[in-house]
Design a protein around this motif. Sequence first.
Motif, short mmCIF file in Angstrom:
data_model
loop_
_atom_site.label_atom_id
_atom_site.label_comp_id
_atom_site.label_asym_id
_atom_site.label_seq_id
_atom_site.Cartn_x
_atom_site.Cartn_y
_atom_site.Cartn_z
N THR A 1 0.84 -1.19 0.00
CA THR A 1 0.00 0.00 0.00
C THR A 1 0.89 1.25 0.00
OG1 THR A 1 -0.05 -0.13 2.39
CG2 THR A 1 -1.95 -0.99 1.23
N PRO A 2 0.45 2.32 -0.66
CA PRO A 2 1.19 3.57 -0.58
C PRO A 2 1.12 4.13 0.83
CG PRO A 2 -0.80 3.83 -1.90
CD PRO A 2 -0.69 2.40 -1.55
N LEU A 3 2.19 4.79 1.26
CA LEU A 3 2.24 5.29 2.64
C LEU A 3 2.45 6.79 2.63
CD1 LEU A 3 4.53 2.59 4.23
CD2 LEU A 3 2.05 2.71 4.28
N GLU A 4 2.17 7.37 3.79
CA GLU A 4 2.26 8.81 3.90
C GLU A 4 2.71 9.14 5.32
OE1 GLU A 4 -0.55 10.91 5.34
OE2 GLU A 4 0.43 12.79 4.77
N ASN B 1 13.57 6.96 -5.91
CA ASN B 1 12.94 7.37 -7.18
C ASN B 1 11.60 6.67 -7.41
OD1 ASN B 1 14.87 9.16 -7.84
ND2 ASN B 1 15.32 8.28 -9.86
N ASN B 2 10.78 6.66 -6.37
CA ASN B 2 9.46 6.05 -6.45
C ASN B 2 9.47 4.54 -6.60
OD1 ASN B 2 8.12 8.39 -6.02
ND2 ASN B 2 7.88 8.85 -8.21
N PHE B 3 10.66 3.92 -6.39
CA PHE B 3 10.68 2.45 -6.28
C PHE B 3 10.74 2.12 -4.81
CE2 PHE B 3 12.82 3.13 -10.43
CZ PHE B 3 11.79 2.65 -11.20
N ARG B 4 9.72 1.46 -4.33
CA ARG B 4 9.62 1.15 -2.90
C ARG B 4 10.68 0.13 -2.52
NH1 ARG B 4 5.09 1.04 0.51
NH2 ARG B 4 5.72 0.31 2.55
N VAL B 5 11.34 0.38 -1.41
CA VAL B 5 12.34 -0.56 -0.92
C VAL B 5 11.64 -1.54 0.02
CG1 VAL B 5 14.49 -0.85 0.34
CG2 VAL B 5 14.12 1.18 -1.07
N PRO C 1 5.17 5.43 -2.69
CA PRO C 1 4.25 4.60 -3.47
C PRO C 1 4.33 3.13 -3.04
CG PRO C 1 6.21 5.09 -4.73
CD PRO C 1 6.32 5.87 -3.47
N ALA C 2 3.34 2.39 -3.48
CA ALA C 2 3.33 0.96 -3.19
C ALA C 2 4.34 0.26 -4.08
CB ALA C 2 1.95 0.38 -3.45
#
Lengths: 244, 122
Positions: free
Chosen positions: A99-102, A139-143, A214-215
């Motif tokens: 899930t995307p996080l904030e 760069n928007n790649f989730r680790v 992002p997710a």
Amino acid sequence: MAKQRWAIPITFVFIIMGILLSLQFQAQNRISSELSMQRTENLIAMVRDLSEKRQKLAAEILDLNSKLRTQMQSDQDERKLFNSLNEELIKVQTVTGKTPLEGPGLNIYIDQTMPILYVDIIHIVNELWAAGAEAISINNFRVTQDTSVFYAENEHSMSITVDNNVLTYPISVKVIGDPNNLEKGLTIPGGIMDNLSLYKAYPVLSKVESLTIPASSNISEFYFLNEYKPPEKPVATTPTTQQS
Amino acid sequence: MTMWLLPILGLIIGVLVGSAVTFQIPLIYVKYMSIAVLASLDSVLGGIRSITESHFDGAVLLTGFFTNALLAALLAYLGDRLGVDLYYAAVFAFGVRLFHNLAAIRHQLLLQYRTKKNEQKR
């Protein structure tokens, strides 16, 4: 002439006859469905029959009510279970990156002019985890737990990859966590920032009130994983069976 | 046979009117109504019989029709009041007469049919 003499009275009588007959038919039809016109014995039998039926139906109502209650009970239980499972799932998804996080955190900005290797990115990420990072994206790649950071090269250039995706400059590493702690983790004397400055690389750190991560787009599937269950200790009776 | 068209039409009209009318006989009077219907049926058959025997009289038929029906109903009602089942007496009387009339009509028609046939043969 003889015909006319009788035709009119007969017709008149026939009309009245028809009216009487149809009225009587209707009335008779009503009688057969009217309770007050039934015989007493039939009525008694009907009453007995109906009260028996009523008793049966009342018993059925009781039965069905209790069934309904148990069903509702189990439904409630199931709903509770479902809710707790759902919560669990959301937690797990948060951790595994589905899930995307904030949240508040740190943004690390790396320019093309900085001589950075993939190992440096790994070091930064490691340092961030150590400093209490809760989620990281490059760069928007989730680790996630199976993210790999490596390099790719062709004839002209060499580039850093995350999960085999080539990173384009500028690289921005977003971290959710306590911004102060994260920054301290990177900037402690002898830390990664000091190390990088030896190579004239100065990533820009900026604390952010709220950033989104992002997710993960990776779908991890497990084929060989099984939960480990410690083997049960042999029961005390086994030696006796061996003896016999 | 065409002369019977009018009465049959009358019967059909009567039935239609009866079923179209929303008036309903109170259920207590249905018993008397049924005996009245039986009486009027008997009168009608009597009328037809007199036609076949060619001594028809319209006044006799009409008076017979109404008085028979009314008297039968009244008699049954009176019987109920008195505790005597005159209803069954009326049913019996009119029933017997009804079958008598039917038999006479049948006889007469057969007779007419045979005489006609004999005339044709000659």
